[in-house]
Scaffold this motif. Sequence first.
Motif, PDB file in Angstrom:
ATOM      1  N   THR A  49      61.834 -23.260 -12.339  1.00 14.06           N
ATOM      2  CA  THR A  49      62.311 -22.004 -12.930  1.00 14.06           C
ATOM      3  C   THR A  49      63.105 -22.211 -14.212  1.00 14.06           C
ATOM      4  OG1 THR A  49      64.447 -21.992 -11.781  1.00 14.06           O
ATOM      5  CG2 THR A  49      62.555 -21.081 -10.592  1.00 14.06           C
ATOM      6  N   GLY A  50      63.442 -23.465 -14.539  1.00 16.70           N
ATOM      7  CA  GLY A  50      64.345 -23.737 -15.647  1.00 16.70           C
ATOM      8  C   GLY A  50      65.764 -23.993 -15.190  1.00 16.70           C
ATOM      9  N   ASP A  51      66.021 -23.793 -13.903  1.00 16.34           N
ATOM     10  CA  ASP A  51      67.329 -24.048 -13.294  1.00 16.34           C
ATOM     11  C   ASP A  51      67.124 -25.125 -12.232  1.00 16.34           C
ATOM     12  OD1 ASP A  51      69.619 -24.031 -11.669  1.00 16.34           O
ATOM     13  OD2 ASP A  51      69.951 -21.882 -11.924  1.00 16.34           O
ATOM     14  N   ASN A  52      67.775 -26.272 -12.400  1.00 14.55           N
ATOM     15  CA  ASN A  52      67.514 -27.381 -11.475  1.00 14.55           C
ATOM     16  C   ASN A  52      68.164 -27.219 -10.108  1.00 14.55           C
ATOM     17  OD1 ASN A  52      70.158 -27.886 -12.198  1.00 14.55           O
ATOM     18  ND2 ASN A  52      69.802 -29.987 -12.941  1.00 14.55           N
ATOM     19  N   THR A  53      68.787 -26.078  -9.863  1.00 17.38           N
ATOM     20  CA  THR A  53      69.275 -25.771  -8.513  1.00 17.38           C
ATOM     21  C   THR A  53      68.356 -24.769  -7.812  1.00 17.38           C
ATOM     22  OG1 THR A  53      70.692 -23.906  -9.183  1.00 17.38           O
ATOM     23  CG2 THR A  53      71.640 -26.126  -9.299  1.00 17.38           C
ATOM     24  N   GLN A  54      67.182 -24.518  -8.395  1.00 17.90           N
ATOM     25  CA  GLN A  54      66.221 -23.561  -7.829  1.00 17.90           C
ATOM     26  C   GLN A  54      64.834 -24.197  -7.707  1.00 17.90           C
ATOM     27  OE1 GLN A  54      66.261 -20.296 -10.622  1.00 17.90           O
ATOM     28  NE2 GLN A  54      68.099 -19.367  -9.729  1.00 17.90           N
ATOM     29  N   MET A  55      64.035 -23.618  -6.807  1.00 19.18           N
ATOM     30  CA  MET A  55      62.614 -23.949  -6.722  1.00 19.18           C
ATOM     31  C   MET A  55      61.878 -22.699  -6.252  1.00 19.18           C
ATOM     32  SD  MET A  55      60.362 -26.368  -7.235  1.00 19.18           S
ATOM     33  CE  MET A  55      61.250 -27.930  -7.124  1.00 19.18           C
ATOM     34  N   SER A  56      60.807 -22.359  -6.948  1.00 19.86           N
ATOM     35  CA  SER A  56      59.957 -21.238  -6.553  1.00 19.86           C
ATOM     36  C   SER A  56      58.873 -21.753  -5.609  1.00 19.86           C
ATOM     37  CB  SER A  56      59.323 -20.595  -7.784  1.00 19.86           C
ATOM     38  OG  SER A  56      58.424 -19.564  -7.403  1.00 19.86           O
ATOM     39  N   VAL A  57      58.761 -21.109  -4.449  1.00 18.34           N
ATOM     40  CA  VAL A  57      57.742 -21.465  -3.453  1.00 18.34           C
ATOM     41  C   VAL A  57      56.795 -20.285  -3.322  1.00 18.34           C
ATOM     42  CG1 VAL A  57      57.319 -22.184  -1.077  1.00 18.34           C
ATOM     43  CG2 VAL A  57      59.435 -22.881  -2.233  1.00 18.34           C
ATOM     44  N   GLN A  58      55.496 -20.559  -3.441  1.00 19.49           N
ATOM     45  CA  GLN A  58      54.495 -19.485  -3.450  1.00 19.49           C
ATOM     46  C   GLN A  58      53.369 -19.800  -2.477  1.00 19.49           C
ATOM     47  OE1 GLN A  58      53.549 -18.603  -7.719  1.00 19.49           O
ATOM     48  NE2 GLN A  58      55.276 -19.972  -8.105  1.00 19.49           N
ATOM     49  N   THR A 109      70.672 -29.039  -4.500  1.00 18.83           N
ATOM     50  CA  THR A 109      71.357 -30.133  -5.183  1.00 18.83           C
ATOM     51  C   THR A 109      70.339 -30.898  -6.004  1.00 18.83           C
ATOM     52  OG1 THR A 109      72.963 -30.344  -3.385  1.00 18.83           O
ATOM     53  CG2 THR A 109      72.740 -32.224  -4.889  1.00 18.83           C
ATOM     54  N   PRO A 110      70.502 -30.968  -7.311  1.00 21.30           N
ATOM     55  CA  PRO A 110      69.499 -31.641  -8.158  1.00 21.30           C
ATOM     56  C   PRO A 110      69.156 -33.036  -7.653  1.00 21.30           C
ATOM     57  CG  PRO A 110      71.077 -30.487  -9.536  1.00 21.30           C
ATOM     58  CD  PRO A 110      71.600 -30.396  -8.124  1.00 21.30           C
ATOM     59  N   GLY A 111      67.851 -33.299  -7.583  1.00 16.80           N
ATOM     60  CA  GLY A 111      67.373 -34.603  -7.165  1.00 16.80           C
ATOM     61  C   GLY A 111      67.273 -34.821  -5.675  1.00 16.80           C
ATOM     62  N   PHE A 120      59.893 -31.516  -0.838  1.00 14.62           N
ATOM     63  CA  PHE A 120      59.931 -31.693  -2.291  1.00 14.62           C
ATOM     64  C   PHE A 120      61.314 -32.198  -2.688  1.00 14.62           C
ATOM     65  CE2 PHE A 120      61.490 -27.391  -1.539  1.00 14.62           C
ATOM     66  CZ  PHE A 120      62.610 -27.314  -2.366  1.00 14.62           C
ATOM     67  N   HIS A 121      61.382 -32.740  -3.884  1.00 12.00           N
ATOM     68  CA  HIS A 121      62.668 -33.085  -4.476  1.00 12.00           C
ATOM     69  C   HIS A 121      63.038 -32.013  -5.494  1.00 12.00           C
ATOM     70  CE1 HIS A 121      61.831 -37.140  -2.866  1.00 12.00           C
ATOM     71  NE2 HIS A 121      63.148 -37.261  -2.861  1.00 12.00           N
ATOM     72  N   ALA A 122      64.265 -31.549  -5.439  1.00 10.06           N
ATOM     73  CA  ALA A 122      64.744 -30.612  -6.452  1.00 10.06           C
ATOM     74  C   ALA A 122      64.692 -31.296  -7.821  1.00 10.06           C
ATOM     75  CB  ALA A 122      66.158 -30.159  -6.128  1.00 10.06           C
ATOM     76  N   ALA A 123      64.614 -30.486  -8.863  1.00  2.00           N
ATOM     77  CA  ALA A 123      64.587 -31.030 -10.219  1.00  2.00           C
ATOM     78  C   ALA A 123      65.796 -31.931 -10.440  1.00  2.00           C
ATOM     79  CB  ALA A 123      64.573 -29.888 -11.234  1.00  2.00           C
ATOM     80  N   PRO A 124      65.666 -32.976 -11.236  1.00  2.00           N
ATOM     81  CA  PRO A 124      66.742 -33.965 -11.393  1.00  2.00           C
ATOM     82  C   PRO A 124      67.926 -33.427 -12.182  1.00  2.00           C
ATOM     83  CG  PRO A 124      64.960 -34.426 -12.920  1.00  2.00           C
ATOM     84  CD  PRO A 124      64.481 -33.317 -12.036  1.00  2.00           C
ATOM     85  N   MET A 155      50.786 -39.739  -6.458  1.00  2.00           N
ATOM     86  CA  MET A 155      51.987 -39.015  -6.032  1.00  2.00           C
ATOM     87  C   MET A 155      52.615 -39.676  -4.808  1.00  2.00           C
ATOM     88  SD  MET A 155      52.346 -35.104  -4.637  1.00  2.00           S
ATOM     89  CE  MET A 155      51.803 -35.624  -2.993  1.00  2.00           C
ATOM     90  N   ARG A 156      51.781 -40.139  -3.880  1.00  2.00           N
ATOM     91  CA  ARG A 156      52.292 -40.708  -2.642  1.00  2.00           C
ATOM     92  C   ARG A 156      52.880 -42.106  -2.819  1.00  2.00           C
ATOM     93  NH1 ARG A 156      47.339 -38.686   1.337  1.00  2.00           N
ATOM     94  NH2 ARG A 156      48.243 -36.627   1.831  1.00  2.00           N
ATOM     95  N   LYS A 157      52.385 -42.850  -3.794  1.00  2.00           N
ATOM     96  CA  LYS A 157      52.873 -44.223  -3.942  1.00  2.00           C
ATOM     97  C   LYS A 157      54.033 -44.337  -4.918  1.00  2.00           C
ATOM     98  CE  LYS A 157      49.866 -45.939  -7.677  1.00  2.00           C
ATOM     99  NZ  LYS A 157      48.812 -46.879  -8.029  1.00  2.00           N
ATOM    100  N   ASP A 158      54.319 -43.283  -5.660  1.00  2.00           N
ATOM    101  CA  ASP A 158      55.391 -43.337  -6.641  1.00  2.00           C
ATOM    102  C   ASP A 158      56.128 -42.005  -6.664  1.00  2.00           C
ATOM    103  OD1 ASP A 158      56.990 -44.452  -8.594  1.00  2.00           O
ATOM    104  OD2 ASP A 158      55.299 -45.219  -9.760  1.00  2.00           O
ATOM    105  N   SER A 159      57.284 -41.991  -7.268  1.00  2.00           N
ATOM    106  CA  SER A 159      58.156 -40.815  -7.211  1.00  2.00           C
ATOM    107  C   SER A 159      57.934 -39.891  -8.399  1.00  2.00           C
ATOM    108  CB  SER A 159      59.625 -41.251  -7.159  1.00  2.00           C
ATOM    109  OG  SER A 159      59.926 -42.106  -8.267  1.00  2.00           O
ATOM    110  N   TYR A 160      56.735 -39.346  -8.499  1.00  2.00           N
ATOM    111  CA  TYR A 160      56.472 -38.358  -9.546  1.00  2.00           C
ATOM    112  C   TYR A 160      57.184 -37.054  -9.196  1.00  2.00           C
ATOM    113  CZ  TYR A 160      53.016 -41.449 -11.594  1.00  2.00           C
ATOM    114  OH  TYR A 160      52.407 -42.501 -12.203  1.00  2.00           O
ATOM    115  N   GLN A 161      57.696 -36.393 -10.217  1.00  2.00           N
ATOM    116  CA  GLN A 161      58.514 -35.196 -10.002  1.00  2.00           C
ATOM    117  C   GLN A 161      57.881 -33.913 -10.508  1.00  2.00           C
ATOM    118  OE1 GLN A 161      61.160 -37.797 -12.093  1.00  2.00           O
ATOM    119  NE2 GLN A 161      62.885 -37.002 -10.941  1.00  2.00           N
ATOM    120  N   LEU A 162      56.744 -34.026 -11.198  1.00  2.00           N
ATOM    121  CA  LEU A 162      56.159 -32.842 -11.833  1.00  2.00           C
ATOM    122  C   LEU A 162      54.714 -33.121 -12.179  1.00  2.00           C
ATOM    123  CD1 LEU A 162      56.479 -30.062 -13.351  1.00  2.00           C
ATOM    124  CD2 LEU A 162      57.195 -31.404 -15.346  1.00  2.00           C
ATOM    125  N   LEU A 163      53.869 -32.088 -12.039  1.00  2.00           N
ATOM    126  CA  LEU A 163      52.492 -32.166 -12.538  1.00  2.00           C
ATOM    127  C   LEU A 163      52.290 -31.043 -13.548  1.00  2.00           C
ATOM    128  CD1 LEU A 163      49.236 -32.932 -10.646  1.00  2.00           C
ATOM    129  CD2 LEU A 163      49.292 -31.059 -12.287  1.00  2.00           C
TER     130      LEU A 163
END
Length: 381
Positions: A167-176, A238-240, A260-264, A308-316
């Motif tokens: 969302t642009g705020d690293n304390t939020q995540m949109s789930v759809q 909490t970020p990260g 999921f991991h929250a944005a860093p 994605m499963r073998k490494d800690s990617y945070q975004l696609l």
Amino acid sequence: MKLCVARAWCLLASLATIALHSTFAESRDTHNRLELVHAHNTRIAIDNSIQLSLHSTLLESGHSHQWFELSWRGVAHPSYADWVALIVPAGADVSKTAPAKYQTAAMDPRHILHGEGKLKFRLINYRAPMQFAFFRGGLMHPVLAALSPVIEIQNPNEPLQRHLALTGDNTQMSVQWVTKNSSKPVVKWGTAPGQYTRMTPARLTETYTRSELCGPPATTVGFVEPGMFHSALLEGLTPGHRYYYVVGDEDWGFSPEASFHAAPPVGPETSVKILAIADMGQGELDGSMEQAEMHMSLQTTAGLLKDMRKDSYQLLIHNGDISYARGYVTQWDNFMHQIEPIASHIPYMTTPGNHERDWPNSGDRFEAAYDSACTGFKVCT
């Protein structure tokens, strides 16, 4: 001997595809094989000697997909131009509704030899009963000859197509996610597996109608009911940190757990690992839409999931030309099903490409381009 058999099978498959498509001519590019089907030319001539049967008539809940075996017999003068298709919803007027997928009947060599055969189809939950149809005459002038029993959906409100967005705020995540018409959609979530200490109702539930789309095929043969789209905003993250969640409602049940991991955190010491793709589309594991150019998207998705499963990617980031649905709503269902194992765990952010945007008189720079085939809405963003 094995080599001869393999060569013969390849030749048979090629002949079947050529016969099915040989009468097709179209001035526009056809990136989606459903564009080869001239549904509006369909003639109905039911042949009671042709019998279709299924090993099951129930799409069970709790599965990402389910395999069905379709059998047929009693076809007089079998042809390479005979084909079988999945109709969504069951009972739809096949002259006004394109199939969700199709295969050439001659992919089973017994069809040409004996007028009978079997093919396997992988089905997903389109939120409505389905059935198979047997057509003759190729794709340009189809003749509906027989229908299968109806496949019922055990849970039309099963929560499907989960995907995350920033969302642009690293304390939020949109789930759809998507259901047929669930009225109490929520996300249950927490910081440990199976321990959901918080519950967030969907802040937005909406859909779109045929009249909101810009032109055919989306407003004609490509339209089916898309279901209800739910969006919930998780706040106070909490970020990260890692979070676990399920989506659904108490009446119809919940999805499997995902995390999921929250944005860093924001700062010069933070590094971000992203996956980036473009021009992907969606493919069919069961071999439907023979020789479709998008089949390789299955390998792309598998590679992304492995990374994605073998490494800690945070975004696609999907940089345009997303599903190549090109006006066929069922193809968006296929695409969202294909990416769900990824998009339910890391944010899946998109940008529009020409195959989402371009449509005559919609305000894009190419006034006569039909690249989206009306994938998008009248007001594109």
